[in-house]
Design a protein around this motif. Sequence first.
Motif, short mmCIF file in Angstrom:
data_model
loop_
_atom_site.label_atom_id
_atom_site.label_comp_id
_atom_site.label_asym_id
_atom_site.label_seq_id
_atom_site.Cartn_x
_atom_site.Cartn_y
_atom_site.Cartn_z
N CYS A 1 64.18 50.32 48.40
CA CYS A 1 63.55 49.46 47.41
C CYS A 1 63.20 48.13 48.08
CB CYS A 1 64.46 49.21 46.22
SG CYS A 1 64.56 50.60 45.08
N SER A 2 61.95 47.75 47.93
CA SER A 2 61.54 46.47 48.52
C SER A 2 62.12 45.32 47.71
CB SER A 2 60.01 46.37 48.52
OG SER A 2 59.53 46.31 47.18
N ASP A 3 62.06 44.15 48.30
CA ASP A 3 62.54 42.96 47.58
C ASP A 3 61.72 42.70 46.33
OD1 ASP A 3 64.49 42.65 49.44
OD2 ASP A 3 63.45 41.10 50.60
N HIS A 4 60.46 43.16 46.35
CA HIS A 4 59.63 42.98 45.16
C HIS A 4 60.11 43.90 44.02
CE1 HIS A 4 56.12 42.33 42.66
NE2 HIS A 4 55.93 43.66 42.62
N GLU A 5 60.69 45.09 44.38
CA GLU A 5 61.13 46.05 43.38
C GLU A 5 62.58 45.86 42.95
OE1 GLU A 5 58.84 50.11 44.38
OE2 GLU A 5 60.07 49.34 46.03
N ALA A 6 63.34 45.12 43.74
CA ALA A 6 64.78 44.98 43.46
C ALA A 6 65.17 43.50 43.39
CB ALA A 6 65.60 45.69 44.54
N GLU A 7 66.34 43.28 42.79
CA GLU A 7 66.85 41.91 42.71
C GLU A 7 68.38 41.94 42.60
OE1 GLU A 7 65.38 40.12 39.16
OE2 GLU A 7 66.40 41.55 37.81
N GLU A 8 69.00 40.79 42.88
CA GLU A 8 70.45 40.64 42.74
C GLU A 8 70.78 40.24 41.29
OE1 GLU A 8 72.97 40.93 45.02
OE2 GLU A 8 71.58 41.66 46.56
N ARG A 9 71.72 40.96 40.69
CA ARG A 9 72.17 40.62 39.34
C ARG A 9 73.71 40.55 39.30
NH1 ARG A 9 68.56 44.74 35.52
NH2 ARG A 9 66.47 43.91 36.10
N VAL A 10 74.20 39.77 38.34
CA VAL A 10 75.65 39.63 38.17
C VAL A 10 76.11 40.61 37.08
CG1 VAL A 10 77.56 38.12 37.50
CG2 VAL A 10 75.69 37.24 38.92
N TYR A 11 77.13 41.39 37.42
CA TYR A 11 77.69 42.35 36.48
C TYR A 11 79.20 42.13 36.34
CZ TYR A 11 73.26 44.85 36.80
OH TYR A 11 71.94 45.18 36.73
N GLU A 12 79.76 42.90 35.42
CA GLU A 12 81.22 42.84 35.20
C GLU A 12 81.85 44.17 35.59
OE1 GLU A 12 80.74 39.83 31.35
OE2 GLU A 12 81.68 41.81 31.09
N ARG A 13 82.97 44.08 36.28
CA ARG A 13 83.67 45.28 36.73
C ARG A 13 85.02 45.35 36.02
NH1 ARG A 13 84.39 45.74 43.03
NH2 ARG A 13 82.16 46.21 42.85
N TYR A 14 85.30 46.49 35.38
CA TYR A 14 86.51 46.65 34.57
C TYR A 14 87.42 47.72 35.15
CZ TYR A 14 84.31 43.71 31.05
OH TYR A 14 83.72 42.66 30.40
N SER A 15 88.70 47.54 34.95
CA SER A 15 89.67 48.55 35.36
C SER A 15 89.56 49.75 34.43
CB SER A 15 91.09 47.98 35.32
OG SER A 15 91.40 47.52 34.01
N ALA A 16 90.22 50.83 34.81
CA ALA A 16 90.08 52.09 34.07
C ALA A 16 90.49 51.93 32.60
CB ALA A 16 90.92 53.18 34.74
N ASP A 17 91.55 51.16 32.34
CA ASP A 17 92.03 51.06 30.96
C ASP A 17 91.12 50.21 30.09
OD1 ASP A 17 92.67 48.79 32.39
OD2 ASP A 17 94.58 48.46 31.36
N LEU A 18 90.18 49.47 30.69
CA LEU A 18 89.27 48.63 29.92
C LEU A 18 87.84 49.14 29.94
CD1 LEU A 18 90.55 45.10 31.06
CD2 LEU A 18 90.87 46.14 28.82
N ALA A 19 87.57 50.15 30.77
CA ALA A 19 86.18 50.59 30.98
C ALA A 19 85.56 51.11 29.69
CB ALA A 19 86.14 51.66 32.08
N ALA A 20 86.28 51.95 28.95
CA ALA A 20 85.71 52.52 27.72
C ALA A 20 85.38 51.41 26.73
CB ALA A 20 86.70 53.51 27.11
#
Length: 815
Positions: free
Chosen positions: A678-697
């Motif tokens: 993916c070129s830089d024109h097609e992609a970008e950096e975004r901020v996400y949240e990562r959860y442990s297994a017990d919080l994922a659902a």
Amino acid sequence: MIRPPVRRRLAKALRVLAVLVALPLAALLVTAAVTPLPPELSTPEAFDTSTSIQDRHGVVLREIRSDDGMRARFRSLDELGPIVPRAVIAAEDRRFDHHPGIDPLSIGRALGQAVIAGRVVSGASTLTQQLGRTLVKRPRSLGGKFLEMALALRIEASLDKRAILEQYINRVTFGPGLRGIEAASRFYFDKPARDLSLAEAAALAGMPRGPSLYDPRRGTERIERRRARVLDRMAESGFITETEASLAKSEPIALAPKGSGLGAPHLVRGVLSGAIDKITGPLKGRASSVTLTIDRGLQRELEVLAQRTVEDLADRSVTAASIVVLENRTGEILAYVGSPDIENEARLGHNDGVLALRQPGSTLKPFIYELAMERLGFTPATVLPDVALHFPTREGSYEPQNYDGRFHGPVRLREALANSFNVPAVWTAAAIGPDRVLARLRELGFSSLTRDAATYGVAIALGDGEVRLLELASAYATLARGGVALPVRAVREARSPTGAMLDFQAPEPRRVLDEAEAFLITDILSDKHARIASFGDDSALELPFPAAVKTGTSKGFRDNLTVGFTPEITVAVWVGNFDGSPMEGVSGVTGAGPLFRDAMLAASRLFPPSPFKRPEGRIDEAAICPLSGERPGPACSHSKLELFAINEMGGARAVRPCSMHVTARVEKSSGLLAGPGCSDHEAEERVYERYSADLAAWARAAGRPVEPELSSPRCPSLSARSSMNASSRGKLRIAYPPDGASFALDPSASAPQAIRVRADVPPGATGIRFLYDGKPVAKARDPHAIDIPLTAGAHRVRVEADNAPPSDDVEFSVD
């Protein structure tokens, strides 16, 4: 010259007269010799005394009568001073010092006056005879009079004059329901007898002649005439001068105003029985004077507030309220309202809500979180799970719910406690262990929690056990003192019936909680911003000064509590019904909360509040990510300051970098992970949240910006994130039931019985399926749970996925 026959007849008459006189006298002496001394005089220390109850300033609240229904106080002659004994002798027996118990001169005088007047003009009873008549009741007859005289001789032979006078002054009636001059002095003039003026002493000394006749509360005319006669006799006896007598006669009789109400009746009952102040023990029968720690003005104000609260909440099925206020520095009770009205039988007013066993709701949570700080290294920033949880109990599965009926996902300890979320508190209690939680609560003084830890289980975090409001107040006062426990005190001093001070040995203060962590809990409970989500920004918990506050509501809305403190005082309030019936739509903040606020404002006028002070050198401050509670990283858009305890080695708790905010390169159009294609024109950096297994659902159901699990098919990621992340972010596991759990079939149940098996599944795991006793059962969708019918025997269950290692087997049994 008298003729011999006349002389013989006269001599014979004299002999007969002598015999007539000698025989009764001999009989009197013999009777006196065999008459037993009344036990009250043989053991004078066994004086049946009433008990005067005063507040901390010496204001008399009430007097508890002795067993015979009399107000009574024993005072020695030395304690009474010189005026009272002289007035009593002048009023009743001026020849007291010169006769042996009966006065022949007085008897002769009384007989002569009676013969002349044809009626009884004056009595001939001595002071000693009156004492004997008071102690041993006799019939009003010639035989009764004879026995009375014999008893008087017996008393005189056994006691000296000073002891007889002392017993008389303390034992005869000086007014209706008043035994002894000390009780009369305090009742009529509100002062000790030694402080009586000459006029007051003379008035009281004349009352034994007719206690009801001369009662000044029925009018002062008769008592003033009697007083004048006593003063004249005192002057005639040389005890006072004519001038002193004249001045005393002109002094008006100024009676003290009557007392107001019963004065803290539940507290007085508890103090006399020993149920409240464990240091003093029972005082009934041991004390004639008790100075309580309460302030009468504050007590009366809170009594009115409790009555008003019950009236205001009557339409919500509320009939009772209780309040206790402690001074933190000493542990002394400043006010104690057991019920709004002890005389209200319809509302069971004789019950004492301060001592009654009631479920405390959420008010135990602060002590559980403080223990987690000590044992598990928790901080106010520690993130706790607020999601659907299942805990095994003796009765089956326990699934805690929050008051608002919602789950809030990952919550920091500060938010969890300030908003009184139930699920994180239960999870924390489970992490510590119910046995350790129970041991800590008992250390804090909750002696009413008498069952074993298994009986209470993890639900003890939500008040699944019965405690006393007084125990709650004492435990919160321990928090206010930085973790130092003191016994609750209700008595400042007490005196025995002889006036001696009773000696009470108070135990030494003891540290129960860590000082720094006690402060952190205090800071959370006083953080109005942290509790806004649940209580709003203008609730009854808000005060015009810093105060730490916690509410609680028991199951079924049967008990409603608010407890809080400043550095100076602790206030605990309960609202509910003594018969255990539920209230209607009343919570801690709407029921007990307003009464708590009013009580705290009233008590703070006596003890002006100061700010909470950080323990010197024990508290640090650091920035955290509001989501993870960890040190903000480059992907964290917000931060806030949090407090941490500095450990004994001088260092603060370590805070690791934020592990929940991550940056990912994604394809703009699909939002999937973008690889090098993916070129830089097609992609970008975004901020996400990562959860442990017990919080994922929960995160997925709540629509949180969860880190993508799949790669874009147009430009796939070379890191095979979908499988890698499944193992790197956690592994499959059976969340419920726990390994080794045991269940019992209910033989009375007609419907099939089952348990819900739930799995924690890491992000990226696909094809989730359960195996029950080695056989596939069903594929599971979010939230990764299935119901399995219960059959007797031993069973095992595990969970598998297409792209992750299987979970460990969990074994359970069904009886």
